[in-house]
Scaffold this motif. Sequence first.
Motif, PDB file in Angstrom:
ATOM      1  N   ASP A  29       0.808  -1.210   0.000  1.00  0.00           N
ATOM      2  CA  ASP A  29       0.000   0.000   0.000  1.00  0.00           C
ATOM      3  C   ASP A  29       0.852   1.276   0.000  1.00  0.00           C
ATOM      4  N   ASP A  30       0.826   2.004  -1.135  1.00  0.00           N
ATOM      5  CA  ASP A  30       1.626   3.218  -1.273  1.00  0.00           C
ATOM      6  C   ASP A  30       1.254   4.279  -0.247  1.00  0.00           C
ATOM      7  N   ARG A  31      -0.023   4.424   0.025  1.00  0.00           N
ATOM      8  CA  ARG A  31      -0.483   5.453   0.960  1.00  0.00           C
ATOM      9  C   ARG A  31       0.115   5.238   2.357  1.00  0.00           C
ATOM     10  N   ARG A  32       0.106   4.013   2.796  1.00  0.00           N
ATOM     11  CA  ARG A  32       0.629   3.688   4.117  1.00  0.00           C
ATOM     12  C   ARG A  32       2.145   3.880   4.171  1.00  0.00           C
ATOM     13  N   ILE A  33       2.851   3.432   3.138  1.00  0.00           N
ATOM     14  CA  ILE A  33       4.311   3.509   3.117  1.00  0.00           C
ATOM     15  C   ILE A  33       4.781   4.959   3.002  1.00  0.00           C
ATOM     16  N   VAL A  34       4.184   5.735   2.095  1.00  0.00           N
ATOM     17  CA  VAL A  34       4.582   7.141   1.941  1.00  0.00           C
ATOM     18  C   VAL A  34       4.258   7.919   3.215  1.00  0.00           C
ATOM     19  N   SER A  35       3.137   7.617   3.835  1.00  0.00           N
ATOM     20  CA  SER A  35       2.798   8.254   5.107  1.00  0.00           C
ATOM     21  C   SER A  35       3.829   7.900   6.172  1.00  0.00           C
ATOM     22  N   GLY A  36       4.302   6.667   6.163  1.00  0.00           N
ATOM     23  CA  GLY A  36       5.343   6.238   7.098  1.00  0.00           C
ATOM     24  C   GLY A  36       6.653   6.967   6.856  1.00  0.00           C
ATOM     25  N   ILE A  37       7.010   7.164   5.594  1.00  0.00           N
ATOM     26  CA  ILE A  37       8.231   7.910   5.259  1.00  0.00           C
ATOM     27  C   ILE A  37       8.124   9.334   5.793  1.00  0.00           C
ATOM     28  N   ILE A  38       6.991   9.971   5.547  1.00  0.00           N
ATOM     29  CA  ILE A  38       6.782  11.341   6.020  1.00  0.00           C
ATOM     30  C   ILE A  38       6.844  11.391   7.540  1.00  0.00           C
ATOM     31  N   TYR A  39       6.218  10.434   8.197  1.00  0.00           N
ATOM     32  CA  TYR A  39       6.194  10.399   9.654  1.00  0.00           C
ATOM     33  C   TYR A  39       7.604  10.271  10.233  1.00  0.00           C
ATOM     34  N   HIS A  43       9.447  13.442  12.262  1.00  0.00           N
ATOM     35  CA  HIS A  43       9.746  13.297  13.680  1.00  0.00           C
ATOM     36  C   HIS A  43      11.215  12.982  13.965  1.00  0.00           C
ATOM     37  N   GLY A  44      12.039  12.899  12.918  1.00  0.00           N
ATOM     38  CA  GLY A  44      13.465  12.654  13.103  1.00  0.00           C
ATOM     39  C   GLY A  44      13.781  11.293  13.681  1.00  0.00           C
ATOM     40  N   LEU A  45      12.987  10.300  13.337  1.00  0.00           N
ATOM     41  CA  LEU A  45      13.181   8.959  13.877  1.00  0.00           C
ATOM     42  C   LEU A  45      14.157   8.157  13.037  1.00  0.00           C
ATOM     43  N   MET A  46      14.662   7.096  13.613  1.00  0.00           N
ATOM     44  CA  MET A  46      15.386   6.107  12.827  1.00  0.00           C
ATOM     45  C   MET A  46      14.329   5.220  12.185  1.00  0.00           C
ATOM     46  N   TRP A  47      14.665   4.607  11.074  1.00  0.00           N
ATOM     47  CA  TRP A  47      13.682   3.808  10.336  1.00  0.00           C
ATOM     48  C   TRP A  47      13.104   2.700  11.201  1.00  0.00           C
ATOM     49  N   ARG A  48      13.919   2.094  12.022  1.00  0.00           N
ATOM     50  CA  ARG A  48      13.433   0.972  12.832  1.00  0.00           C
ATOM     51  C   ARG A  48      12.468   1.419  13.928  1.00  0.00           C
ATOM     52  N   ASP A  49      12.408   2.732  14.197  1.00  0.00           N
ATOM     53  CA  ASP A  49      11.493   3.254  15.209  1.00  0.00           C
ATOM     54  C   ASP A  49      10.143   3.682  14.624  1.00  0.00           C
ATOM     55  N   ALA A  50       9.940   3.432  13.337  1.00  0.00           N
ATOM     56  CA  ALA A  50       8.655   3.776  12.716  1.00  0.00           C
ATOM     57  C   ALA A  50       7.549   2.935  13.354  1.00  0.00           C
ATOM     58  N   PRO A  51       6.389   3.525  13.613  1.00  0.00           N
ATOM     59  CA  PRO A  51       5.283   2.747  14.189  1.00  0.00           C
ATOM     60  C   PRO A  51       4.936   1.541  13.313  1.00  0.00           C
ATOM     61  N   LYS A  52       4.627   0.441  13.954  1.00  0.00           N
ATOM     62  CA  LYS A  52       4.336  -0.815  13.243  1.00  0.00           C
ATOM     63  C   LYS A  52       3.143  -0.697  12.297  1.00  0.00           C
ATOM     64  N   GLU A  53       2.258   0.276  12.548  1.00  0.00           N
ATOM     65  CA  GLU A  53       1.066   0.436  11.704  1.00  0.00           C
ATOM     66  C   GLU A  53       1.411   0.795  10.261  1.00  0.00           C
ATOM     67  N   TYR A  54       2.609   1.335  10.037  1.00  0.00           N
ATOM     68  CA  TYR A  54       3.021   1.686   8.678  1.00  0.00           C
ATOM     69  C   TYR A  54       3.587   0.491   7.918  1.00  0.00           C
ATOM     70  N   GLY A  55       3.818  -0.589   8.597  1.00  0.00           N
ATOM     71  CA  GLY A  55       4.381  -1.768   7.967  1.00  0.00           C
ATOM     72  C   GLY A  55       5.814  -1.979   8.424  1.00  0.00           C
ATOM     73  N   PRO A  56       6.485  -2.962   7.832  1.00  0.00           N
ATOM     74  CA  PRO A  56       7.868  -3.251   8.225  1.00  0.00           C
ATOM     75  C   PRO A  56       8.784  -2.058   7.959  1.00  0.00           C
ATOM     76  N   HIS A  57       9.624  -1.730   8.923  1.00  0.00           N
ATOM     77  CA  HIS A  57      10.510  -0.574   8.760  1.00  0.00           C
ATOM     78  C   HIS A  57      11.449  -0.753   7.578  1.00  0.00           C
ATOM     79  N   LYS A  58      11.801  -1.978   7.273  1.00  0.00           N
ATOM     80  CA  LYS A  58      12.695  -2.241   6.140  1.00  0.00           C
ATOM     81  C   LYS A  58      12.008  -1.875   4.823  1.00  0.00           C
ATOM     82  N   THR A  59      10.710  -2.115   4.724  1.00  0.00           N
ATOM     83  CA  THR A  59       9.960  -1.756   3.522  1.00  0.00           C
ATOM     84  C   THR A  59       9.906  -0.241   3.368  1.00  0.00           C
ATOM     85  N   ILE A  60       9.650   0.461   4.465  1.00  0.00           N
ATOM     86  CA  ILE A  60       9.594   1.923   4.426  1.00  0.00           C
ATOM     87  C   ILE A  60      10.956   2.474   3.998  1.00  0.00           C
TER      88      ILE A  60
END
Length: 122
Positions: A29-39, A43-60
Amino acid sequence: MDVPFLLSEAQMRRIEPYFPLSHGVPRVDDRRIVSGIIYVIKHGLMWRDAPKEYGPHKTIYNRFIRWSRLGVFNKIFAGLAAKGGKPDQLMIDATHLKAHRTAASLLKKGMFPDVSDAPKAA
């Protein structure tokens, strides 16, 4: 699924034409992944700290890297900026610009042209 931030359908419709075509396997889902990238970036997070709701951090992360190398985000920014018209003001955030400690004295020494209309100090 309670996602902290999600692009709206209207926002997705505006940026979807800039996405590269999928080759073979359909993309997650592009919407979820792009939203995860923006998030993550917002917020200046590391990729592995992305909320699980966006999907696997490796995919993002992989999508961000792949699309960055393809210039997808540059095309999105340029396309959205072109539709906005000519700006009334331009602002520069200089928090990341470094100047040498002697740069402040260049104006006093006459080595840097003064282009401002400000009155001259005595």
